[in-house]
Design an enzyme around this catalytic site. Sequence first.
Site, mmCIF file in Angstrom:
data_model
loop_
_atom_site.group_PDB
_atom_site.id
_atom_site.type_symbol
_atom_site.label_atom_id
_atom_site.label_comp_id
_atom_site.label_asym_id
_atom_site.label_seq_id
_atom_site.Cartn_x
_atom_site.Cartn_y
_atom_site.Cartn_z
ATOM 1 N N SER A 129 0.988 3.840 -3.051
ATOM 2 C CA SER A 129 0.544 5.217 -2.823
ATOM 3 C C SER A 129 1.623 6.212 -3.225
ATOM 4 O O SER A 129 1.336 7.266 -3.809
ATOM 5 C CB SER A 129 0.148 5.421 -1.361
ATOM 6 O OG SER A 129 1.267 5.392 -0.486
ATOM 7 N N LYS A 130 2.875 5.882 -2.940
ATOM 8 C CA LYS A 130 3.966 6.800 -3.269
ATOM 9 C C LYS A 130 4.262 6.811 -4.773
ATOM 10 O O LYS A 130 4.669 7.840 -5.325
ATOM 11 C CB LYS A 130 5.209 6.438 -2.461
ATOM 12 C CG LYS A 130 5.047 6.666 -0.955
ATOM 13 C CD LYS A 130 4.659 8.111 -0.625
ATOM 14 C CE LYS A 130 4.667 8.369 0.867
ATOM 15 N NZ LYS A 130 4.346 9.780 1.214
ATOM 16 N N ALA A 168 0.831 -1.199 0.000
ATOM 17 C CA ALA A 168 0.000 0.000 0.000
ATOM 18 C C ALA A 168 0.865 1.248 0.000
ATOM 19 O O ALA A 168 0.627 2.198 -0.767
ATOM 20 C CB ALA A 168 -0.939 0.004 1.207
ATOM 21 N N TYR A 169 1.874 1.265 0.842
ATOM 22 C CA TYR A 169 2.772 2.423 0.914
ATOM 23 C C TYR A 169 3.478 2.631 -0.422
ATOM 24 O O TYR A 169 3.517 3.744 -0.957
ATOM 25 C CB TYR A 169 3.791 2.214 2.034
ATOM 26 C CG TYR A 169 4.699 3.397 2.260
ATOM 27 C CD1 TYR A 169 4.261 4.513 2.966
ATOM 28 C CD2 TYR A 169 6.004 3.397 1.769
ATOM 29 C CE1 TYR A 169 5.101 5.596 3.178
ATOM 30 C CE2 TYR A 169 6.850 4.480 1.977
ATOM 31 C CZ TYR A 169 6.388 5.573 2.685
ATOM 32 O OH TYR A 169 7.213 6.658 2.882
ATOM 33 N N SER A 170 4.018 1.549 -0.979
ATOM 34 C CA SER A 170 4.736 1.643 -2.256
ATOM 35 C C SER A 170 3.810 2.138 -3.367
ATOM 36 O O SER A 170 4.187 3.008 -4.163
ATOM 37 C CB SER A 170 5.329 0.287 -2.626
ATOM 38 O OG SER A 170 6.256 -0.156 -1.656
#
Length: 248
Positions: free
Chosen positions: A158-159, A154-156
């Site tokens: 989103s960024k 999710a973090y990857s």
Amino acid sequence: MAYAGRFENRCAVITGAAGGLGKAAAQRIISEGGKVVLWDLNAELLETTATEIGAAGFVALDVSKLEEVSAAAKKSAEILGKIDILVASAGITGATVPVWEFPVESWLKVMDINLNGLFYCNREIIPFMLENGYGRIVNVASVAGKEGNPNASAYSASKAGVIGFTKSLGKELATKGVIVNALTPATFESPILAQLPQSQVDYMRSKIPMGRLGIVDESAAMVCFMASEECSFTTASVFDTSGGRTTY
């Protein structure tokens, strides 16, 4: 190294500003003559930080709520008189597990804050910049958005979205006097690391050729260049502070 007067007569809004990179960037802009309004979800810490660094004001809000962002933008413009700079630094890591075990609620929350929230902040502040024909926007992404970190889907994602959004927006505003760029730091010492297991931090450190985590002031220095008048012919682009990790 501070540059005296670099941000004289410039007014900034910084999200995720109660600590970490947001706070460091705010401190530096203020030390170089600028006025800053701090945004963060943590109202208590935000007030303490605003007093500590001499901010012009602060707004406690949830950037994933469009109505709160819209109200905060208006309030900040009233406090500052204008908005020249946006540093969109608010973000969370989310769960640290494989995709097939990833909680849907965590995925949605990460996207709501890291990507949708950043979009709301850009959307609501750009009109104030267009009104004056000047602006600098720094959207904080991550090396994870370029290379992906396992167990951080999710973090990857989103960024990566922040990077694509920034490239699109920078082209839209290229003739409007508003410069838009993204920062892609590798892991640096920050309160956000408390959201991660040590094994994940160790993995990310192992991928940095310099063999160490970054220092927040190193990324703040890059943010301040991107937020300054000196950054005048680079837009829709990405600046790395990755210790050599990124390959493009």
